[in-house]
Design a protein around this motif. Structure first.
Motif, short mmCIF file in Angstrom:
data_model
loop_
_atom_site.label_atom_id
_atom_site.label_comp_id
_atom_site.label_asym_id
_atom_site.label_seq_id
_atom_site.Cartn_x
_atom_site.Cartn_y
_atom_site.Cartn_z
N SER A 1 0.83 -1.20 0.00
CA SER A 1 0.00 0.00 0.00
C SER A 1 0.86 1.25 0.00
O SER A 1 1.98 1.26 0.52
CB SER A 1 -0.89 0.02 1.25
OG SER A 1 -1.79 -1.06 1.28
N VAL B 1 -8.73 0.31 -10.99
CA VAL B 1 -8.37 0.55 -9.58
C VAL B 1 -9.56 0.43 -8.63
O VAL B 1 -9.38 0.53 -7.42
CB VAL B 1 -7.70 1.92 -9.40
CG1 VAL B 1 -6.52 2.09 -10.36
CG2 VAL B 1 -8.69 3.06 -9.55
N ARG C 1 -9.66 -1.07 -4.96
CA ARG C 1 -8.30 -1.07 -4.40
C ARG C 1 -7.87 0.33 -3.95
O ARG C 1 -7.13 0.47 -2.98
CB ARG C 1 -7.30 -1.60 -5.43
CG ARG C 1 -7.57 -3.01 -5.89
CD ARG C 1 -6.43 -3.54 -6.77
NE ARG C 1 -6.27 -2.78 -8.00
CZ ARG C 1 -5.15 -2.17 -8.36
NH1 ARG C 1 -4.09 -2.22 -7.57
NH2 ARG C 1 -5.07 -1.52 -9.50
N MET D 1 -3.89 3.81 -1.82
CA MET D 1 -3.72 2.74 -2.80
C MET D 1 -3.37 1.44 -2.08
O MET D 1 -2.33 1.36 -1.42
CB MET D 1 -2.62 3.11 -3.80
CG MET D 1 -2.84 4.45 -4.49
SD MET D 1 -1.66 4.78 -5.81
CE MET D 1 -0.14 4.89 -4.87
N LEU E 1 -1.52 -3.10 -4.35
CA LEU E 1 -0.85 -2.58 -5.54
C LEU E 1 -0.33 -3.69 -6.43
O LEU E 1 0.12 -4.75 -5.95
CB LEU E 1 0.28 -1.64 -5.12
CG LEU E 1 -0.20 -0.25 -4.68
CD1 LEU E 1 0.86 0.46 -3.86
CD2 LEU E 1 -0.58 0.58 -5.88
N ASP F 1 0.45 -0.88 -11.74
CA ASP F 1 0.21 0.43 -11.14
C ASP F 1 1.44 1.33 -11.17
O ASP F 1 1.36 2.50 -10.80
CB ASP F 1 -0.27 0.28 -9.69
CG ASP F 1 -1.61 -0.42 -9.58
OD1 ASP F 1 -1.77 -1.25 -8.67
OD2 ASP F 1 -2.49 -0.13 -10.41
N VAL G 1 5.99 -0.30 -8.31
CA VAL G 1 5.61 -1.57 -7.69
C VAL G 1 6.50 -2.65 -8.28
O VAL G 1 6.47 -2.91 -9.49
CB VAL G 1 4.13 -1.89 -7.94
CG1 VAL G 1 3.75 -3.17 -7.19
CG2 VAL G 1 3.24 -0.73 -7.52
#
Length: 115
Positions: free
Chosen positions: A17, A63, A66, A82, A85, A89, A113
């Protein structure tokens, strides 16, 4: 002039996150909407989420479930939480503000990410 302070980007593993924050200041009044867009290398900038002054939020399908967008009208601040992930992303995330006669963009914050 309008100034943006975007923060919260960084490197995170898949499933992790991040919380992005954008504070807007300067000669700006009556903001209609605040939002987050992102641009990955070699791709066009795309909408992630935006939120109206009344609190109505919209999200890109990729998204939904999430990410959560929120704003503090008194502080001209918009936050993007967020979670979960994914590699997809990864992008530079840009904050923007929209008024009756203006559209301003922040410089962006990198979200990576990677495992």
């Amino acid at each position: 002039q309008v100034q943006f302070v975007e923060s919260g980007g960084g490197l995170v593993q898949p499933g992790g996150s991040l919380r992005l924050s954008c504070v807007v200041s300067g000669s700006i009044f009556s903001i209609y909407a605040m939002g987050w867009y992102r641009q990955a290398p070699g791709k066009q900038r795309e909408l992630v989420a935006f939120i109206s002054s009344g609190g109505s939020a919209s999200y890109a399908d990729s998204v939904k479930g999430r990410f959560t967008i929120s704003r503090d009208n008194a502080k001209n601040t918009v936050v993007l939480q967020m979670n979960s992930l994914k590699l997809a992303d990864t992008a530079v995330y840009h904050c923007n503000v929209v008024g009756s006669s203006y559209l301003y963009w922040g410089h962006g914050t990198q979200v990576t990410v990677s495992s």
